[in-house]
Design a protein around this motif. Structure first.
Motif, mmCIF file in Angstrom:
data_model
loop_
_atom_site.group_PDB
_atom_site.id
_atom_site.type_symbol
_atom_site.label_atom_id
_atom_site.label_comp_id
_atom_site.label_asym_id
_atom_site.label_seq_id
_atom_site.Cartn_x
_atom_site.Cartn_y
_atom_site.Cartn_z
ATOM 1 N N GLU A 62 0.891 -1.161 0.000
ATOM 2 C CA GLU A 62 0.000 0.000 0.000
ATOM 3 C C GLU A 62 0.924 1.204 0.000
ATOM 4 O O GLU A 62 1.780 1.343 0.878
ATOM 5 C CB GLU A 62 -0.901 0.008 1.217
ATOM 6 N N SER A 73 -3.102 0.416 -3.670
ATOM 7 C CA SER A 73 -2.819 -0.900 -3.116
ATOM 8 C C SER A 73 -2.565 -1.842 -4.285
ATOM 9 O O SER A 73 -3.308 -1.834 -5.266
ATOM 10 C CB SER A 73 -3.998 -1.413 -2.296
ATOM 11 N N TYR A 99 -12.191 -10.584 -7.178
ATOM 12 C CA TYR A 99 -12.580 -9.169 -7.269
ATOM 13 C C TYR A 99 -14.100 -9.033 -7.364
ATOM 14 O O TYR A 99 -14.706 -8.199 -6.684
ATOM 15 C CB TYR A 99 -11.914 -8.525 -8.486
ATOM 16 N N GLU A 104 -16.359 -6.443 1.976
ATOM 17 C CA GLU A 104 -15.537 -5.607 2.847
ATOM 18 C C GLU A 104 -14.904 -6.435 3.965
ATOM 19 O O GLU A 104 -13.855 -6.088 4.479
ATOM 20 C CB GLU A 104 -16.355 -4.452 3.426
ATOM 21 N N THR A 108 -10.949 -4.126 2.766
ATOM 22 C CA THR A 108 -11.654 -2.857 2.568
ATOM 23 C C THR A 108 -11.393 -2.277 1.185
ATOM 24 O O THR A 108 -12.270 -1.662 0.594
ATOM 25 C CB THR A 108 -11.267 -1.838 3.650
ATOM 26 N N VAL A 109 -10.181 -2.449 0.652
ATOM 27 C CA VAL A 109 -9.849 -1.992 -0.698
ATOM 28 C C VAL A 109 -9.249 -3.178 -1.442
ATOM 29 O O VAL A 109 -8.292 -3.785 -0.960
ATOM 30 C CB VAL A 109 -8.830 -0.827 -0.662
ATOM 31 N N TYR A 110 -9.819 -3.482 -2.588
ATOM 32 C CA TYR A 110 -9.278 -4.596 -3.370
ATOM 33 C C TYR A 110 -8.104 -4.063 -4.197
ATOM 34 O O TYR A 110 -8.267 -3.132 -4.981
ATOM 35 C CB TYR A 110 -10.346 -5.182 -4.290
#
Length: 155
Positions: A62, A73, A99, A104, A108-110
């Motif tokens: 990240e 990320s 994907y 979540e 939280t962020v793919y």
């Protein structure tokens, strides 16, 4: 007596060196103030099973990019050109499946998936495979030469 007995490897493991080289490149840019390494993990800490898809990226990063006021990320796959097209297609399909079905609770962020390849031939092959996959999946994947990483992240 093998590696498990505490003895070191007796051969050079180029894949491991390529992962270390990617890490060193990131740390170099961080030291220059160009990026900030917010978080990072290597195998096996990068491994995830999301919606039944077994993902095993070599590196997770990240990054903060102050000049763009953004963070990104990435799951990084160091490709040494040893996997056949069938294996690559399956790997791409696993990332795309994860994907599409990630929640979540999974993350939280793919992350985007960045393949670092060793030569132009492999770059063309992997780009072709991505371009012949699902149209919506193309934005998830990036391919670049190992020696151009991580500078291309800034362009």
């Amino acid at each position: 007596m093998g590696r498990d007995a505490g003895y070191p490897y007796r051969a050079v493991h180029y894949h491991t060196l390529a992962i270390a080289d990617a890490f060193i490149g990131l740390k170099r840019l961080e030291r220059e103030g160009t990026i900030e390494v917010i978080g990072m993990a290597t195998e096996p800490d990068t491994w995830r099973v999301i919606a039944g898809a077994d993902l095993r990226p070599d590196l997770y990063v990240e990054l903060g990019i102050p000049s763009k006021r953004m963070s990104i990320s990435l799951w990084i796959e160091i490709d040494m050109g040893t996997e056949r097209q069938k294996q690559l297609k399956e790997k791409l399909a696993r990332y795309w499946h994860a994907y599409q079905h990630a929640t979540e609770a999974d993350m939280t962020v793919y992350p985007r998936v960045l393949f670092l390849v060793s030569d132009d031939e492999r770059l063309k092959e992997l780009t072709w495979l991505i371009n012949n996959g699902p149209e919506e999946a193309k934005e998830l994947f990036r391919v670049q030469r190992q020696e151009s990483f991580p500078q291309l992240l800034l362009s």
